[in-house]
Design an enzyme around this catalytic site. Structure first.
Site, mmCIF file in Angstrom:
data_model
loop_
_atom_site.group_PDB
_atom_site.id
_atom_site.type_symbol
_atom_site.label_atom_id
_atom_site.label_comp_id
_atom_site.label_asym_id
_atom_site.label_seq_id
_atom_site.Cartn_x
_atom_site.Cartn_y
_atom_site.Cartn_z
ATOM 1 N N CYS A 85 -19.265 8.310 -33.982
ATOM 2 C CA CYS A 85 -20.362 9.278 -34.111
ATOM 3 C C CYS A 85 -19.874 10.705 -34.362
ATOM 4 O O CYS A 85 -20.673 11.589 -34.642
ATOM 5 C CB CYS A 85 -21.240 9.219 -32.866
ATOM 6 S SG CYS A 85 -21.741 7.529 -32.492
ATOM 7 N N HIS A 338 -30.000 10.414 -35.342
ATOM 8 C CA HIS A 338 -28.562 10.220 -35.240
ATOM 9 C C HIS A 338 -28.053 9.243 -36.303
ATOM 10 O O HIS A 338 -27.744 8.095 -36.012
ATOM 11 C CB HIS A 338 -28.237 9.714 -33.821
ATOM 12 C CG HIS A 338 -26.783 9.637 -33.497
ATOM 13 N ND1 HIS A 338 -25.829 10.426 -34.100
ATOM 14 C CD2 HIS A 338 -26.107 8.847 -32.625
ATOM 15 C CE1 HIS A 338 -24.634 10.129 -33.605
ATOM 16 N NE2 HIS A 338 -24.769 9.168 -32.720
#
Ligand SMILES: [Zn+2]
Lengths: 391, 136
Positions: A85, A338
């Protein structure tokens, strides 16, 4: 090292499943960033692109090469960053160094991801690849599972009854959605209530649906330039004044620190030291709220609150605009969304907009210095950037 | 450089309910699961040892939303256990209904057995993991 500025930023709207490819999404964000910098694609000397799962979501390997060609930055070097991420932040940090070193004058950093396309079962499987495939995955670990275990550790270590901590965590999600509702680029643009968070279905005990960020599709990009170039192209350069990055092994190897994440504390210190700043100097922060508890852990690891005190601070409103440290006025990962490979430079996008005073109702008045915090895996990568107004 | 203890050897031993680790001759630290260097001092002079498989639950979660191809296992409990010899290890927990587990189980003594994840198309074969039960 030369000074380096962000002179243009772009991001797509973050969303659920897109009809566009990850290369197309990157193209939209990149062209916006290039146009904002008053440049043409031919001015870009290299590309640094975060992407984690293009191969799983679209069967697309090395999207960075196709992205360079797609935007008309023909034949320039193009590298992909896979730091789970934190991919786009790792890309931005390296892009910074190539310009700071004097090798390039103008580069493009960014990221793109089509995670929502995969659907929840495959996305859950592939996200779990950011954990240790040999010593964690056989037990069935998932990303919510990691932060669920950190929640229990946090509650026990600090003597906070779980029910109380859960309400404080719910407040984190409520805050994120409050700001996300004001952000036209956000995946979710609606407010939620604490009751709704506490009524959600259980994902991984004790994390419920609205403790968790969504799987999103989207892209983001930033143009970085040397000080000399920046001064010619814009009267509002935003300088990258501090960078930090650190790694860590699986959760087991982090046992002496959990629920603290050592890699964050090392990374943040590098960034603060380089900038000659401390946490009290930061006016606005976009931090990695993949889960509600992750915000609380990050607030402490970044030095904004003492260990064990951040959940109360959230309850008191100290992380909202007007509080001690405004956090995620973009809506954060929770509400803005996200798309993992794009998240880091989307955080930079929002900090740059804040420093330029372009955030309307969710503007932190007079913000001069901002910070990003991006986490990959269970602490495997952390990147921090500190940005400062150049005018 | 040669491995003192590879994943393959560790995994095969775990399938016999034997938990193997590495003890550093320099600093005495026990590294589990194995690495090519000591988890504390990065030294390479280590002996393979067998651990007791007993320890204390540090934290847990019950997974209700599993990854692809593990739907049949859910809900299941994941625990991080501190072994009596010091290291932490990740495994599953038997002997309690998954949806009944609360923070009450943290600190409880457990002993190790094992279960095997048969593998999926991404995992390069199977992988054993500790399956803990109460008492030790
Ligand atoms: Zn050692």
């Amino acid at each position: 090292m030369r000074k380096v500025a962000v002179i243009g930023v772009g991001m797509t709207k973050f969303s659920g499943k897109q009809d566009k490819t990850c290369v197309e999404l990157f193209g939209e964000a990149a062209m916006d960033a290039i146009n904002e910098a008053n440049l043409k694609p031919k001015d870009i000397q290299a590309l640094f692109v975060g992407n984690v799962l293009g191969d799983f979501s679209e069967g697309q390997g090395q999207p960075q090469a196709f992205a360079a060609d797609y935007i008309g930055a023909f034949n320039v070097p193009a590298n992909k960053y896979e730091n789970a991420c934190a991919s786009a932040s790792a890309a931005a940090r390296d892009a910074f160094m190539w310009v700071a070193s004097g090798f390039y004058d103008v580069v493009l950093a960014g990221g793109t991801e089509t995670a929502a396309k995969m659907g929840t079962p495959l996305a859950t499987r592939t996200f779990a690849m950011g954990s240790d495939s040999r010593y964690e995955y056989p037990a069935g670990i998932t990303f919510p599972g990691v932060f669920a275990m950190l929640t229990h550790l946090y509650a026990k270590k600090h003597g906070i009854p779980l029910e109380k901590l859960k309400r404080q965590m719910a407040q984190v999600s409520v805050n994120s959605h409050y700001y996300g509702a004001l952000n036209p680029k956000a995946h979710f643009q609606k407010e939620i209530t604490m009751d709704k968070v506490l009524d959600g279905f259980m994902v991984c005990q004790p994390l419920q649906l609205l403790d968790c960020c969504p799987f999103s599709d989207g892209a983001s990009a930033i143009v970085l330039a040397s000080e000399e170039k920046a001064k010619k192209l814009t009267d509002k350069p935003v300088y990258v004044v501090g960078i930090g990055q650190a790694s860590a092994g699986n959760l087991l190897s982090q046992k002496d620190y959990l629920p603290r994440l050592r890699s964050r504390e090392l990374s943040a210190k590098q960034a603060y030291d380089m900038a000659g700043l401390s946490p009290k100097d930061i006016d606005v922060c976009e931090l990695h709220d993949c889960f509600s508890i992750a915000t609380i852990i990050a607030l402490e690891g970044l030095g904004f609150f003492e260990f064990g005190k951040a959940s109360e601070a959230v309850e008191r409103g100290e992380t909202k605009i007007g509080g001690k440290i405004p956090v995620n006025p973009s809506g954060g990962l929770k509400s803005k969304g996200h798309p993992i490979g794009a998240t880091g430079t989307a955080q930079v996008y929002d900090i740059v907009k804040q420093l330029r005073g372009e955030c309307g109702e969710r503007q932190v008045e007079g913000a001069k210095t901002g910070m990003t915090d991006t986490l990959g895996g269970d602490g495997g990568t952390i990147v921090n950037l500190i940005l400062k107004r150049g005018w | 450089m040669e491995h003192k203890l590879s994943f393959k050897d560790y995994n095969e031993a775990l399938k016999q309910d034997k938990l193997l680790g590495l003890k550093c001759k320099q600093c005495g630290t026990i590294t589990v699961p194995p690495k090519i260097t000591c988890g504390q001092c990065a030294g390479t002079d280590m002996d393979v040892i067998e651990l007791s498989g007993k320890g204390e639950i540090q934290t847990f979660t019950t997974v209700f939303v599993p990854p692809e191809e593990r739907e049949a296992e859910a809900p299941y409990i994941i625990v991080l256990v501190q072994l009596d010899e010091g290291p932490w290890i990740m495994g599953n927990l038997a002997g309690i209904e998954p949806d009944k587990a609360t923070m009450e189980i943290m600190g409880k003594r457990v002993k190790m057995g094992h279960a095997v994840f048969a593998g999926d198309k991404y995992s390069d074969g199977d992988g054993a993991r500790p399956l803990f039960s109460f008492g030790a």
